[in-house]
Design a protein around this motif. Structure first.
Motif, PDB file in Angstrom:
ATOM      1  N   THR A 187      -9.480  66.376  41.905  1.00 18.44           N
ATOM      2  CA  THR A 187      -8.494  66.358  40.832  1.00 18.44           C
ATOM      3  C   THR A 187      -8.317  64.943  40.305  1.00 18.44           C
ATOM      4  OG1 THR A 187      -6.853  66.296  42.612  1.00 18.44           O
ATOM      5  CG2 THR A 187      -7.191  68.391  41.510  1.00 18.44           C
ATOM      6  N   HIS A 191      -6.875  63.688  37.299  1.00 16.27           N
ATOM      7  CA  HIS A 191      -6.043  64.369  36.312  1.00 16.27           C
ATOM      8  C   HIS A 191      -5.536  63.421  35.238  1.00 16.27           C
ATOM      9  CE1 HIS A 191      -2.438  62.688  38.316  1.00 16.27           C
ATOM     10  NE2 HIS A 191      -3.105  62.906  39.451  1.00 16.27           N
ATOM     11  N   ALA A 193      -5.843  63.585  45.079  1.00 14.78           N
ATOM     12  CA  ALA A 193      -5.790  63.542  43.615  1.00 14.78           C
ATOM     13  C   ALA A 193      -5.559  62.115  43.140  1.00 14.78           C
ATOM     14  CB  ALA A 193      -4.676  64.454  43.093  1.00 14.78           C
ATOM     15  N   LEU A 235      -0.218  64.123  40.988  1.00 14.72           N
ATOM     16  CA  LEU A 235      -0.671  65.388  40.414  1.00 14.72           C
ATOM     17  C   LEU A 235       0.486  66.294  40.022  1.00 14.72           C
ATOM     18  CD1 LEU A 235      -2.788  67.461  39.619  1.00 14.72           C
ATOM     19  CD2 LEU A 235      -2.983  68.101  42.049  1.00 14.72           C
TER      20      LEU A 235
END
Length: 304
Positions: A165, A167, A200, A291
């Motif tokens: 992830t 992001h 993440a 995240l």
């Protein structure tokens, strides 16, 4: 420093190029299309036309640079069933870069992955970090070990392991795919009890670490680009469900393929990771939203 970047117009590259330019570096990016070339020019970078299969182009661009950041990977082929072909192409590119940079002391930074490195426990930078130049190795982790072995050939090589992830606004990766599945299925799912943990990082924090690695990472360094050590996927599913107005619910492992499609494998993996050694080595201090906070900002749900 004149830096050659593959994947320069991609998700992480589009954050890294401005980071490098702002720090005073001159950037040339690999572009396989007119659109990529235009995006690089707009970001203030030079353009070298070619693909990962153009090994002579890669070697020539590396030899003409003061350092290389290799972000590109054939994700489109990998996600359509050709993962081994994509991995083999990546290894050939690394071999070409290694030959071009050998004996120069110049930096070479490879993007690799954290997922699957040490399932079920917190992975550290030392895990899987043994250099290896053995021929025929066939995973991305093997290619990372090949990169580390370049230190013995006079290359200041380092590997930045990315979480699944990465992001931020504009993300079209795993998190966006999970939102899409929940929207299509009418259920925001998680496998089993949803205790699987994913590390993440925000894309801008990841880009900053790549710059630090290029500038300062010692030869043979393994770096972890995660700000969150491990976010339970049930927590991710619950935010997605609430934002979309659909229930969050468990999906049995046997039904995961039908519900998640190509995501079934990754969402079943518990893959927390530490970045403590990376932060100490390079004074990397992630400063962007985590995240869950990023999901709560709403941009993942802005379009139907």
């Amino acid at each position: 420093m004149h830096v050659f970047v593959t994947g320069a117009s991609g998700w992480i590259g589009s954050a890294l190029v401005p980071e490098l330019v702002a720090a005073g570096h001159r950037v040339t990016g690999l572009a396989r299309s007119d659109a990529s070339a235009a995006a690089l020019a707009a970001a203030g970078a030079g353009v070298r036309r070619g693909t990962l299969d153009d090994l002579d182009v890669l070697a020539d661009a590396a030899a003409a640079s003061d350092g290389v950041v290799h972000l590109a990977f054939k994700h489109d082929i990998a996600f359509s069933g050709g993962f081994q072909d994509a991995t083999d192409a990546d290894r050939r590119a690394v071999e070409a870069f290694g030959d071009a940079l050998a004996g120069s002391g110049r930096p070479f930074v490879l993007a690799s992955g954290l997922l699957g490195l040490a399932p079920g426990r917190v992975a550290a930078e030392r895990d899987g970090a043994e250099p290896s130049s053995e021929p025929g190795a066939g995973t991305r982790h093997d290619t990372a070990r090949l990169t580390l072995s370049l230190a013995s050939r006079g290359v200041r090589s380092s590997v930045v392991r990315l979480p699944p992830t990465v992001h931020g606004q504009g993300d079209k990766g795993f998190v966006a795919a999970l939102v899409g599945v929940a929207r299509d299925q009418g259920v925001s799912g998680y496998v089993g009890d949803g205790s699987q943990r994913w590390p993440a990082v925000h894309v801008l924090d990841a880009a900053h670490l790549f710059r630090l690695a290029l500038e300062n990472a010692p030869a043979g360094s393994v770096l972890h680009a995660n700000a969150d050590e491990g976010v339970p996927l049930r927590a991710v599913a619950e935010v997605i469900g609430r934002r979309l107005g659909v229930p969050a619910a468990s999906v049995a492992a046997g039904d995961a393929a039908g519900h998640f499609g190509w995501l079934a494998g990754p969402v079943g993996i518990d893959a927390p990771a530490s970045s403590a050694l990376t932060r100490e080595l390079l004074d990397w201090r992630p400063a962007r939203p985590g995240l869950i906070e990023d999901l709560e900002e709403g941009h993942y749900f802005a379009s139907a």
